[in-house]
Design a protein around this motif. Structure first.
Motif, PDB file in Angstrom:
ATOM      1  N   LEU A  60     -21.041   4.318  88.993  1.00 24.96           N
ATOM      2  CA  LEU A  60     -20.647   4.888  90.279  1.00 24.96           C
ATOM      3  C   LEU A  60     -20.579   6.417  90.232  1.00 24.96           C
ATOM      4  N   SER A  61     -20.105   6.971  89.129  1.00 21.73           N
ATOM      5  CA  SER A  61     -19.985   8.431  89.046  1.00 21.73           C
ATOM      6  C   SER A  61     -21.355   9.100  88.990  1.00 21.73           C
ATOM      7  N   LEU A  62     -22.291   8.522  88.231  1.00 24.58           N
ATOM      8  CA  LEU A  62     -23.634   9.096  88.172  1.00 24.58           C
ATOM      9  C   LEU A  62     -24.391   8.874  89.477  1.00 24.58           C
ATOM     10  N   TRP A  63     -24.124   7.754  90.133  1.00 28.59           N
ATOM     11  CA  TRP A  63     -24.813   7.442  91.393  1.00 28.59           C
ATOM     12  C   TRP A  63     -24.332   8.350  92.525  1.00 28.59           C
ATOM     13  N   THR A  64     -23.038   8.536  92.642  1.00 27.59           N
ATOM     14  CA  THR A  64     -22.480   9.303  93.756  1.00 27.59           C
ATOM     15  C   THR A  64     -22.272  10.779  93.429  1.00 27.59           C
ATOM     16  N   ARG A  65     -22.305  11.127  92.116  1.00 30.42           N
ATOM     17  CA  ARG A  65     -21.953  12.468  91.647  1.00 30.42           C
ATOM     18  C   ARG A  65     -20.537  12.856  92.091  1.00 30.42           C
ATOM     19  N   LEU A  66     -19.674  11.833  92.141  1.00 29.27           N
ATOM     20  CA  LEU A  66     -18.256  12.022  92.424  1.00 29.27           C
ATOM     21  C   LEU A  66     -17.459  11.505  91.223  1.00 29.27           C
ATOM     22  N   TYR A 243     -12.954  15.277  98.304  1.00 24.32           N
ATOM     23  CA  TYR A 243     -14.182  14.494  98.246  1.00 24.32           C
ATOM     24  C   TYR A 243     -14.209  13.553  99.448  1.00 24.32           C
ATOM     25  N   ASP A 244     -15.409  13.154  99.854  1.00 24.55           N
ATOM     26  CA  ASP A 244     -15.533  12.301 101.036  1.00 24.55           C
ATOM     27  C   ASP A 244     -16.389  11.075 100.701  1.00 24.55           C
ATOM     28  N   PRO A 245     -15.829  10.115  99.945  1.00 25.05           N
ATOM     29  CA  PRO A 245     -16.612   8.948  99.540  1.00 25.05           C
ATOM     30  C   PRO A 245     -16.762   7.941 100.671  1.00 25.05           C
ATOM     31  N   ASN A 246     -17.791   7.113 100.580  1.00 27.72           N
ATOM     32  CA  ASN A 246     -17.958   5.973 101.479  1.00 27.72           C
ATOM     33  C   ASN A 246     -17.251   4.787 100.824  1.00 27.72           C
ATOM     34  N   PRO A 247     -16.099   4.338 101.350  1.00 27.45           N
ATOM     35  CA  PRO A 247     -15.288   3.339 100.630  1.00 27.45           C
ATOM     36  C   PRO A 247     -15.990   2.002 100.410  1.00 27.45           C
ATOM     37  N   GLY A 248     -16.736   1.518 101.409  1.00 32.71           N
ATOM     38  CA  GLY A 248     -17.303   0.177 101.345  1.00 32.71           C
ATOM     39  C   GLY A 248     -18.118  -0.096 100.090  1.00 32.71           C
ATOM     40  N   PRO A 249     -19.155   0.701  99.809  1.00 26.61           N
ATOM     41  CA  PRO A 249     -19.948   0.449  98.595  1.00 26.61           C
ATOM     42  C   PRO A 249     -19.141   0.550  97.305  1.00 26.61           C
ATOM     43  N   LEU A 250     -18.140   1.428  97.271  1.00 28.32           N
ATOM     44  CA  LEU A 250     -17.316   1.549  96.068  1.00 28.32           C
ATOM     45  C   LEU A 250     -16.488   0.284  95.864  1.00 28.32           C
ATOM     46  N   ALA A 284     -10.113  18.838  85.220  1.00 27.38           N
ATOM     47  CA  ALA A 284     -11.384  18.273  84.754  1.00 27.38           C
ATOM     48  C   ALA A 284     -12.484  19.322  84.744  1.00 27.38           C
ATOM     49  N   HIS A 285     -12.439  20.232  85.704  1.00 26.08           N
ATOM     50  CA  HIS A 285     -13.363  21.376  85.743  1.00 26.08           C
ATOM     51  C   HIS A 285     -13.036  22.210  86.994  1.00 26.08           C
ATOM     52  N   PRO A 286     -13.133  23.535  86.907  1.00 25.33           N
ATOM     53  CA  PRO A 286     -12.874  24.365  88.103  1.00 25.33           C
ATOM     54  C   PRO A 286     -13.846  24.077  89.237  1.00 25.33           C
ATOM     55  N   ASP A 287     -15.070  23.680  88.904  1.00 29.70           N
ATOM     56  CA  ASP A 287     -16.085  23.396  89.917  1.00 29.70           C
ATOM     57  C   ASP A 287     -16.041  21.913  90.283  1.00 29.70           C
ATOM     58  N   PRO A 288     -15.672  21.578  91.520  1.00 28.20           N
ATOM     59  CA  PRO A 288     -15.581  20.156  91.917  1.00 28.20           C
ATOM     60  C   PRO A 288     -16.891  19.392  91.736  1.00 28.20           C
ATOM     61  N   VAL A 289     -18.006  20.083  91.848  1.00 30.69           N
ATOM     62  CA  VAL A 289     -19.311  19.424  91.748  1.00 30.69           C
ATOM     63  C   VAL A 289     -19.559  18.874  90.342  1.00 30.69           C
ATOM     64  N   ARG A 290     -18.901  19.437  89.342  1.00 27.80           N
ATOM     65  CA  ARG A 290     -19.164  19.055  87.954  1.00 27.80           C
ATOM     66  C   ARG A 290     -18.104  18.095  87.388  1.00 27.80           C
ATOM     67  N   ARG A 291     -17.124  17.715  88.185  1.00 26.01           N
ATOM     68  CA  ARG A 291     -16.034  16.890  87.665  1.00 26.01           C
ATOM     69  C   ARG A 291     -16.434  15.441  87.431  1.00 26.01           C
ATOM     70  N   TYR A 292     -17.539  15.008  87.990  1.00 21.59           N
ATOM     71  CA  TYR A 292     -17.920  13.604  87.835  1.00 21.59           C
ATOM     72  C   TYR A 292     -18.142  13.244  86.373  1.00 21.59           C
TER      73      TYR A 292
END
Length: 393
Positions: A60-66, A243-250, A284-292
């Protein structure tokens, strides 16, 4: 992808895996044994859950990058502790685990079911959870009464660390448990050889069986607390961290991985709530994009720890049962206090929440169905009566 990997994410991912595993594996073992699992079946279930949630977090983390953190259902394991061994044994419980996994998948793909779970009054869901947890939360103090020399060091370690850093309190209690085991418990002859023989990953396939009683007393309460206490808060933690995930698929994905772990004794995996904040926050990291990557590393850590589940379970089985129950109870004190406060916070629902809590905590079983289900039914009925009475007034 690999350019986003950083030492900070690696460290936080490893810490997340250790805290997530160490803080609640005792609850999982107690829950699986509570519905009839043998020591080896419980070890297999622990392994299956840990590996499944590790793979789920990575995918899920690699797929969503979240930073999608995954955990086993600790509240669900607490439900199992009080559910009792179903007629037909652990195979029937495994059938209920499969039904729960299907319900989680459907809740993710079929929005009305997801909305129906979200519509369960939060005070009643929290009252049911606190009622389920209550009995196990007594264990630390029963352990002190059983043998102060064994129980007191575990509680003191937890209390001292909790006063300064709550996140590390249960791992500290676990360290104290290990020290007490080594120094204070007389191990039987051949104990080390038995432990060494358990280093291989435990794998036990359990052919599921299905009964209506287990569906109502195990699958439904397990599904409700997993969704209400883990999956929905897990989405909230991600949103709090922008972050703005789509709950259903998760949700559906956690249901699929729950189905994969169930035949080997795993009860349910879900979105993490507490450890989710570790991977989704600035640590986890200052940059939210890299926290996944923190969640990915945590997933790898869960897989490694899961493969050692046999050794962990074999070591724990050498202790008096009340000691590992003590660690499990300490792991649930935070959940109990939070759910109890949420249950009784609003005056309008306080009576209904009290009914739910008391019926659940009583441990009654009617028609082979555990108190968790009847507590929720009684609370909903009481809430309906109160609304009718207030409307007439």
């Amino acid at each position: 992808m690999f350019k986003d990997l950083s030492p900070q994410s690696v460290f936080m991912g490893c810490l997340t895996a250790f805290v997530g595993f160490a803080s609640s594996f005792a609850v999982v073992l107690q829950g699986l044994k509570g519905v009839g699992a043998t020591d080896y079946e419980a070890a297999s279930g622990l392994m299956a859950l840990s590996v499944s949630m590790g793979l789920c977090a990575i995918v899920l983390s690699l797929w969503t990058r979240l930073p999608v953190s995954i955990a086993w259902s600790t509240p669900g394991a607490a439900v199992l502790v009080t559910a009792g061994v179903p007629e037909g044994g652990f195979a029937v419980a495994v059938g209920a685990f499969l039904v729960c996994g299907v319900l989680i998948v459907v809740a993710g793909l079929f929005r009305p079911l997801g909305r129906a779970v979200a519509a369960i009054p939060a005070p009643l869901a929290n009252a049911m959870l606190s009622g389920v947890i209550l009995g196990l939360c007594f264990a630390p103090f029963k352990a002190i009464a059983f043998d102060p020399a064994l129980g007191l060091p575990i509680f003191i370690a937890w209390a001292v660390v909790a006063a300064f850093k709550r996140l590390y309190a249960v791992p500290a209690a676990l360290v104290a448990f290990v020290i007490v085991m080594v120094l204070g418990v007389e191990l039987p002859d051949g104990a080390f050889a038995t432990w060494a023989s358990s280093l291989a990953p435990p794998v036990e396939f359990v052919a599921p069986q299905f009964t209506l009683a287990a569906l109502v007393s195990i699958a439904l309460p397990l599904f409700i607390v997993t969704m209400a206490s883990q999956n929905i808060p897990g989405i909230a933690v991600l949103k709090v961290n922008n972050y703005d995930p789509n709950p259903g698929p998760l949700f559906a994905a956690t249901g699929v991985f729950s189905l994969l772990s169930a035949p080997f004794g795993g009860h349910a995996v879900n979105l993490a709530a507490i450890t989710a904040a570790m991977c989704a926050g600035e640590d986890a990291h200052p940059d939210p994009v890299r926290r996944y990557w923190a969640a990915v590393i945590a997933g790898i850590g869960y897989i490694v720890l899961g493969l050692a589940a046999g050794a962990v379970t074999a070591f724990v089985s050498l202790a008096p049962p009340i000691l590992i129950q003590s660690v499990a109870g300490l792991a649930l004190i935070g959940a109990f206090s939070g759910s109890a406060v949420a249950a009784f916070k609003e005056p309008e629902t306080r009576e209904a929440a009290a009914v739910t809590f008391l019926v659940t905590a009583s441990g009654i079983s009617i028609l082979g169905i555990s108190g968790a289900f009847w507590g929720l039914v009684a609370g909903v009925a009481m809430l309906g009566l109160l609304k009718v009475a207030r409307a007439r007034a």
